[in-house]
Each structure stands twice: as structure tokens, then as C-alpha cells.
Design an enzyme around this catalytic site. Sequence first.
Site, PDB file in Angstrom:
ATOM      1  N   TYR A   1       0.823  -1.201   0.000  1.00  0.00           N
ATOM      2  CA  TYR A   1       0.000   0.000   0.000  1.00  0.00           C
ATOM      3  C   TYR A   1       0.857   1.251   0.000  1.00  0.00           C
ATOM      4  O   TYR A   1       2.077   1.194   0.193  1.00  0.00           O
ATOM      5  CB  TYR A   1      -0.949  -0.004   1.208  1.00  0.00           C
ATOM      6  CG  TYR A   1      -0.297   0.360   2.526  1.00  0.00           C
ATOM      7  CD1 TYR A   1       0.609  -0.495   3.138  1.00  0.00           C
ATOM      8  CD2 TYR A   1      -0.576   1.581   3.154  1.00  0.00           C
ATOM      9  CE1 TYR A   1       1.213  -0.143   4.345  1.00  0.00           C
ATOM     10  CE2 TYR A   1       0.024   1.933   4.359  1.00  0.00           C
ATOM     11  CZ  TYR A   1       0.919   1.060   4.947  1.00  0.00           C
ATOM     12  OH  TYR A   1       1.520   1.410   6.125  1.00  0.00           O
TER      13      TYR A   1
ATOM     14  N   ARG B   1       7.970   4.118  -4.768  1.00  0.00           N
ATOM     15  CA  ARG B   1       8.066   3.173  -3.648  1.00  0.00           C
ATOM     16  C   ARG B   1       7.080   2.023  -3.836  1.00  0.00           C
ATOM     17  O   ARG B   1       7.387   0.876  -3.523  1.00  0.00           O
ATOM     18  CB  ARG B   1       7.837   3.889  -2.314  1.00  0.00           C
ATOM     19  CG  ARG B   1       8.105   2.980  -1.120  1.00  0.00           C
ATOM     20  CD  ARG B   1       8.122   3.740   0.192  1.00  0.00           C
ATOM     21  NE  ARG B   1       6.834   4.342   0.478  1.00  0.00           N
ATOM     22  CZ  ARG B   1       6.624   5.204   1.470  1.00  0.00           C
ATOM     23  NH1 ARG B   1       7.615   5.562   2.272  1.00  0.00           N
ATOM     24  NH2 ARG B   1       5.423   5.705   1.680  1.00  0.00           N
TER      25      ARG B   1
ATOM     26  N   ARG C   1      -8.108 -21.455  -0.888  1.00  0.00           N
ATOM     27  CA  ARG C   1      -7.028 -20.816  -0.135  1.00  0.00           C
ATOM     28  C   ARG C   1      -5.785 -21.701  -0.156  1.00  0.00           C
ATOM     29  O   ARG C   1      -5.879 -22.901   0.079  1.00  0.00           O
ATOM     30  CB  ARG C   1      -7.487 -20.604   1.314  1.00  0.00           C
ATOM     31  CG  ARG C   1      -6.418 -20.012   2.224  1.00  0.00           C
ATOM     32  CD  ARG C   1      -6.940 -19.889   3.655  1.00  0.00           C
ATOM     33  NE  ARG C   1      -5.943 -19.320   4.554  1.00  0.00           N
ATOM     34  CZ  ARG C   1      -5.012 -20.012   5.175  1.00  0.00           C
ATOM     35  NH1 ARG C   1      -4.934 -21.330   5.004  1.00  0.00           N
ATOM     36  NH2 ARG C   1      -4.152 -19.423   5.973  1.00  0.00           N
TER      37      ARG C   1
ATOM     38  N   HIS D   1      -1.274 -21.289   0.575  1.00  0.00           N
ATOM     39  CA  HIS D   1      -0.173 -20.383   0.883  1.00  0.00           C
ATOM     40  C   HIS D   1       0.558 -19.966  -0.390  1.00  0.00           C
ATOM     41  O   HIS D   1       0.889 -18.800  -0.566  1.00  0.00           O
ATOM     42  CB  HIS D   1       0.821 -21.038   1.855  1.00  0.00           C
ATOM     43  CG  HIS D   1       0.381 -20.974   3.284  1.00  0.00           C
ATOM     44  ND1 HIS D   1      -0.798 -21.532   3.714  1.00  0.00           N
ATOM     45  CD2 HIS D   1       0.958 -20.422   4.368  1.00  0.00           C
ATOM     46  CE1 HIS D   1      -0.935 -21.309   5.008  1.00  0.00           C
ATOM     47  NE2 HIS D   1       0.123 -20.641   5.437  1.00  0.00           N
TER      48      HIS D   1
ATOM     49  N   LYS E   1       6.596  -1.860   1.873  1.00  0.00           N
ATOM     50  CA  LYS E   1       5.409  -1.280   2.512  1.00  0.00           C
ATOM     51  C   LYS E   1       4.223  -2.228   2.355  1.00  0.00           C
ATOM     52  O   LYS E   1       3.331  -2.005   1.542  1.00  0.00           O
ATOM     53  CB  LYS E   1       5.114   0.105   1.915  1.00  0.00           C
ATOM     54  CG  LYS E   1       4.217   0.952   2.804  1.00  0.00           C
ATOM     55  CD  LYS E   1       4.289   2.389   2.412  1.00  0.00           C
ATOM     56  CE  LYS E   1       3.240   3.232   3.134  1.00  0.00           C
ATOM     57  NZ  LYS E   1       3.325   3.181   4.586  1.00  0.00           N
TER      58      LYS E   1
ATOM     59  N   GLU F   1      12.381   3.172  14.097  1.00  0.00           N
ATOM     60  CA  GLU F   1      11.413   4.160  13.610  1.00  0.00           C
ATOM     61  C   GLU F   1      10.176   4.079  14.483  1.00  0.00           C
ATOM     62  O   GLU F   1      10.141   3.295  15.430  1.00  0.00           O
ATOM     63  CB  GLU F   1      11.067   3.897  12.134  1.00  0.00           C
ATOM     64  CG  GLU F   1      10.488   2.519  11.884  1.00  0.00           C
ATOM     65  CD  GLU F   1      10.147   2.249  10.420  1.00  0.00           C
ATOM     66  OE1 GLU F   1       9.914   3.208   9.668  1.00  0.00           O
ATOM     67  OE2 GLU F   1      10.095   1.061  10.044  1.00  0.00           O
TER      68      GLU F   1
ATOM     69  N   LEU G   1      11.157   1.624   7.052  1.00  0.00           N
ATOM     70  CA  LEU G   1      10.523   2.027   5.803  1.00  0.00           C
ATOM     71  C   LEU G   1      11.257   3.260   5.265  1.00  0.00           C
ATOM     72  O   LEU G   1      11.489   4.207   6.030  1.00  0.00           O
ATOM     73  CB  LEU G   1       9.049   2.363   6.044  1.00  0.00           C
ATOM     74  CG  LEU G   1       8.338   2.651   4.731  1.00  0.00           C
ATOM     75  CD1 LEU G   1       7.871   1.345   4.096  1.00  0.00           C
ATOM     76  CD2 LEU G   1       7.187   3.601   4.897  1.00  0.00           C
TER      77      LEU G   1
HETATM   78  N1  PMP Z   1       7.605   4.129   8.917  1.00  0.00           N
HETATM   79  C1  PMP Z   1       6.508   3.363   8.851  1.00  0.00           C
HETATM   80  C2  PMP Z   1       6.522   2.009   9.466  1.00  0.00           C
HETATM   81  C3  PMP Z   1       5.347   3.854   8.204  1.00  0.00           C
HETATM   82  O1  PMP Z   1       4.250   3.084   8.122  1.00  0.00           O
HETATM   83  C4  PMP Z   1       5.354   5.157   7.669  1.00  0.00           C
HETATM   84  C5  PMP Z   1       4.115   5.725   7.039  1.00  0.00           C
HETATM   85  N2  PMP Z   1       3.933   5.278   5.736  1.00  0.00           N
HETATM   86  C6  PMP Z   1       6.535   5.914   7.753  1.00  0.00           C
HETATM   87  C7  PMP Z   1       7.638   5.372   8.386  1.00  0.00           C
HETATM   88  C8  PMP Z   1       6.619   7.295   7.153  1.00  0.00           C
HETATM   89  O2  PMP Z   1       6.711   7.184   5.752  1.00  0.00           O
HETATM   90  P1  PMP Z   1       6.226   8.348   4.788  1.00  0.00           P
HETATM   91  O3  PMP Z   1       7.005   9.559   5.172  1.00  0.00           O
HETATM   92  O4  PMP Z   1       6.598   7.854   3.436  1.00  0.00           O
HETATM   93  O5  PMP Z   1       4.782   8.512   4.999  1.00  0.00           O
END
Ligand code: PMP
Length: 280
Positions: A33, A52, A99, A101, A143, A176, A200
Site C-alpha cells: 500500500y 516506492r 485458499r 499459501h 510497505k 522508527e 521504511l
Molecule cells: N515508517 C513506517 C513504518 C510507516 O508506516 C510510515 C508511514 N507510511 C513511515 C515510516 C513514514 O513514511 P512516509 O514519510 O513515506 O509517509
Amino acid sequence: VNSKVFINGKFLDPDQATVSVFDRGFLFSDSVYEVIHVDGNKLFLFEEHIERLKRSLSELDMDFPNYDFLTICQELLKISPVDYGGIYIQVTRGTQQPRSHFWHQKKLLPNVVAFAQSIKRPEKKALKAITYPDLRWGRCDVKSTSLLANVLAREEAAKNSCDEALLVSSSGWVSEGSSTNLFVCRNGVVKTPPLSENILPGVTRKFCLEVLNELAIPYKEEKLSKEELFNSDEVWITSSTKDVLPLESIDGIELKFEMENSLWEQVFNRFKEKKLKSLK
Ligand code: PMP
């Protein structure tokens, strides 16, 4: 609100926009997403998000769907304008019945969903965070919608009347937030954890580093320990819906952050200016 959901080529009313329970996104979180930030009904860093998305799909061996996402986003914003918020896009590997895997040699059609969502414009205010164990898998650079460890962390923050959970690995590194990237500064030098499979690659993180460059504020991309977090002068978080915001406390411990004359305020002001110029 007169909103629509884009689903596999159609703009439908929300209650008409459905996917099968055999969708692999639903059954396995086998999907990726993006949330593209919208301010004043304009898109922020659209291309970066699509890049991304392409990367996430390719890392999971999924094809980029044959849709013009810019037109989809613009159409959604035309149907229901968003003063502040985002466009959520999700691509799943597709529906597979029975279903199973694995999907080897199955020709699946991805399910593609997009909708616009408004949220409250964040106040210029310092936030509160907790620390929480990082229970996620080894590919946090993708993501994916497998966000269970993130949502459990964020829920714990909410239960403690906090705005974010900062994720700490078993060896004591802070990677993060549950949905934000992390910056600290000490003695005028900014530090943010380096890109790796454990975080991310935030588009706002990158934008913020560009702002630091423009302001000639020195920064390092280096691993950050939990101890350092508490010994910092300022701690900031960045994300597509928060831009860049400072923290005032972590785990109930005050950070003695003063907004006035902070490094954050300098960065915030330049960020806002630069953002206004790049909205499309
Ligand atoms: N880290 C994570 C785990 C996230 O889910 C997000 C939000 N998408 C971010 C960082 C921030 O990323 P962005 O600046 O691209 O929204």
C-alpha cells in the site's frame, strides 16, 4: 460525504466496493500500500510514493498494475475534495480459491483499491511517545499491509494517551515509529537511522533530509540506541500525514523540548515553505 472508492477500474460507492474473502490481501496480508499526502486538495510527493509502490511490488514479485494512478488520485479528489489528508492505495496479489499459501503457476489478477480520506490538520504541537518492542519481520523496507506489530504498538501508545510508539529492537536499537520515521538532534547535529531492511524508506524522511541540506544543518544517518534517544536535545518524527513534528515526552519522561528557537522550528518552517512549492 459524497466519496467514492476506486476498485479495479471503477469508481464505486463505498458500500459497493468489495473484494472477495479469498483475496490474498485479506487472507495473508499478501499486499502492499501507499498513503499519498493531500494538502489543500493537492498531492504531495506523488511520484516518490509511486516509485516506492513499484519497488514494494517488485520485491514481492508482483507486477505494477496497468492503471494511471495520477488520474485516479485526481479523480478521487475531484469527487470528494480533501483539505488535509491522503489517498490510500492498496494492491493485493489477487483472489485465489481454494485458499493456499503458495501461488506458483497460478495466474492471479491483482486487486487494486484507492480512496481519499480527510483527517484533522495536525496542530503545531509537541507529541508524546512510548517505546515498544519492534516485533516486525525482516523486510520493513517493503510497505506491506502486514501491519500487526505496528498497530499493536500504536494501540499501546493510544492506551497510554500517547501519539506514537517508537520501536526498539531486542538489541536496543530504535528503528522508527509505528508509522513514522525518527530523527534526533544533539548539540546542533541531527541523526536518523540509516535505510536498511529494518525501516521504511519514508518519503517525508527524504524530504526532511533535503530540508536539512538546504539549511546546512549537519546530519548523520547512523544507528540510534534507546539510550541516545533519551539523551537527545530534540526528537522529531516524520510521516506523510504529520510532516515533521517534535516530541515532548517518551515513556512519560519529559524531553525539556522548547519550541521557541528549536532546530525543529527552523526545519518546520523551511519544510512548510518547500512543501507549498511542491504540491501538485
Ligand atoms: N515508517 C513506517 C513504518 C510507516 O508506516 C510510515 C508511514 N507510511 C513511515 C515510516 C513514514 O513514511 P512516509 O514519510 O513515506 O509517509
